[in-house]
Design an enzyme around this catalytic site. Sequence first.
Site, PDB file in Angstrom:
ATOM      1  N   SER A  62      23.178  42.894  82.810  1.00 42.88           N
ATOM      2  CA  SER A  62      23.487  43.130  84.221  1.00 42.88           C
ATOM      3  C   SER A  62      22.158  43.196  84.964  1.00 42.88           C
ATOM      4  CB  SER A  62      24.247  44.445  84.384  1.00 42.88           C
ATOM      5  OG  SER A  62      23.393  45.527  84.051  1.00 42.88           O
ATOM      6  N   ASP A  97      24.869  38.952  83.895  1.00 42.97           N
ATOM      7  CA  ASP A  97      26.228  39.456  84.098  1.00 42.97           C
ATOM      8  C   ASP A  97      26.374  39.990  85.534  1.00 42.97           C
ATOM      9  OD1 ASP A  97      28.750  40.067  83.083  1.00 42.97           O
ATOM     10  OD2 ASP A  97      28.163  42.081  82.445  1.00 42.97           O
ATOM     11  N   HIS A  98      27.430  39.583  86.215  1.00 42.47           N
ATOM     12  CA  HIS A  98      27.771  40.127  87.542  1.00 42.47           C
ATOM     13  C   HIS A  98      26.629  40.118  88.554  1.00 42.47           C
ATOM     14  CE1 HIS A  98      31.780  41.540  86.590  1.00 42.47           C
ATOM     15  NE2 HIS A  98      31.322  41.992  85.434  1.00 42.47           N
ATOM     16  N   ASP A 119      28.923  36.736  90.783  1.00 46.58           N
ATOM     17  CA  ASP A 119      30.113  37.536  91.082  1.00 46.58           C
ATOM     18  C   ASP A 119      30.196  37.750  92.588  1.00 46.58           C
ATOM     19  OD1 ASP A 119      31.996  39.467  91.527  1.00 46.58           O
ATOM     20  OD2 ASP A 119      31.147  40.955  90.171  1.00 46.58           O
ATOM     21  N   GLU A 148      33.739  34.785  89.312  1.00 45.99           N
ATOM     22  CA  GLU A 148      34.864  35.741  89.281  1.00 45.99           C
ATOM     23  C   GLU A 148      35.704  35.584  90.544  1.00 45.99           C
ATOM     24  OE1 GLU A 148      33.844  39.881  88.511  1.00 45.99           O
ATOM     25  OE2 GLU A 148      35.496  40.592  89.755  1.00 45.99           O
ATOM     26  N   HIS A 191      36.287  47.597  83.851  1.00 43.07           N
ATOM     27  CA  HIS A 191      35.046  47.994  83.174  1.00 43.07           C
ATOM     28  C   HIS A 191      35.083  49.494  82.881  1.00 43.07           C
ATOM     29  CE1 HIS A 191      33.424  44.373  85.442  1.00 43.07           C
ATOM     30  NE2 HIS A 191      33.236  44.078  84.172  1.00 43.07           N
ATOM     31  N   GLY A 192      34.455  49.881  81.807  1.00 45.14           N
ATOM     32  CA  GLY A 192      34.376  51.305  81.488  1.00 45.14           C
ATOM     33  C   GLY A 192      35.589  51.760  80.698  1.00 45.14           C
ATOM     34  N   GLY A 220      35.653  43.740  80.722  1.00 42.25           N
ATOM     35  CA  GLY A 220      36.239  45.041  80.400  1.00 42.25           C
ATOM     36  C   GLY A 220      36.951  45.032  79.058  1.00 42.25           C
ATOM     37  N   GLY A 221      36.351  44.376  78.084  1.00 40.97           N
ATOM     38  CA  GLY A 221      36.989  44.257  76.766  1.00 40.97           C
ATOM     39  C   GLY A 221      37.140  45.581  76.030  1.00 40.97           C
TER      40      GLY A 221
HETATM   41  P1  13P Z   1      33.254  47.146  79.162  1.00 39.92           P
HETATM   42  O1  13P Z   1      32.037  47.958  79.422  1.00 39.92           O
HETATM   43  O2  13P Z   1      34.459  47.780  79.711  1.00 39.92           O
HETATM   44  O3  13P Z   1      33.367  46.748  77.749  1.00 39.92           O
HETATM   45  O4  13P Z   1      33.081  45.790  79.994  1.00 39.92           O
HETATM   46  C1  13P Z   1      31.954  45.002  79.793  1.00 39.92           C
HETATM   47  C2  13P Z   1      31.950  43.853  80.719  1.00 39.92           C
HETATM   48  O5  13P Z   1      32.979  43.351  81.114  1.00 39.92           O
HETATM   49  C3  13P Z   1      30.647  43.316  81.120  1.00 39.92           C
HETATM   50  O6  13P Z   1      30.773  42.323  82.078  1.00 39.92           O
END
Ligand code: 13P
Length: 295
Positions: A62, A97-98, A119, A148, A191-192, A220-221
């Site tokens: 990020s 990322d993002h 993003d 996104e 996320h989180g 957000g896996g």
């Molecule tokens: P998590 O932190 O929820 O696993 O999500 C990570 C993510 O999607 C990074 O772009």
Amino acid sequence: MTNYVLKHIFKLEDVINLRDILLKAKTEKDAIPQFNINNLEWAKYILEVCEEEKSPVFLGVSSGAAKYMGGFNVVVGMVNGLKKDLNITVPVMLHLDHATSYELCKSAVDAGFDSIMYDGSKYSYEENIETTNKVKAYLTNNQLLEAEIGKIGGEEDGIASELYFTTLEEAKDFLSKTSIDMLAPALGSVHGIYKGEPNIKLDVMKDIFEETNMPLVLHGGSGIPEETLKKAVENGICKANFNTELQLGWHKDVLEFVENNEEVYDPRKVISSGEQGLKNVAREYIRILGSKGKA
Ligand code: 13P
């Protein structure tokens, strides 16, 4: 239907350019993990575990994490150095990322990132399309672009976002106006840490994938149950992102270590006490996504 499958194709010599990784999708269903990195140790542990498991990997960074580590050039130098000194042979895509601005994307490309996520979800739909195209125009053929639409909920880098679902129509329209390599639709993942059970719109995911043939990305896996992750991969997810669970796995072991070794102050010992916890989480996601042995 073409299944974007990320198998065999990851033999390094086959990867003429990074887009091939996604374009040479075949019939087996699996996905590449994106593991986000926060520091040198994170990058080292993830590269080691991916090499051990022979899994290709996106190293997600990020802009906040890049800033924490010193900047995009530090990250590129660090990852290149690790790949060389650790003899990493699996394909590694260093991925921004993002990124929420064109300037951030440009700086990461200039520093040598392999893959960029613009993003624009917090801007208007039209602005999202415009900047996605501007970023695309800056990339060379060797870099991948992820975008996104909708809004993935939760908190990323301390910034909270309300969930806003992507529709099939919007996905089709966005893809007709842009030229990207991966699409991150907002379909219920956050996320989180999830509050309650994750409710992922797997049917819409399937429709988007079948109608657009575009490799999809699951953000957000962390916290999504194994069966749902597997179903998502079947329904078109080609890259799944994980950050929080890696942090939790690391943190649990570090806490235990610190509680039992209050006198230890060597940072190498403290930080590396979370190594196995982090690696175990990464190894488990590699297994679930089916990317083990694919490189
Ligand atoms: P998590 O932190 O929820 O696993 O999500 C990570 C993510 O999607 C990074 O772009």
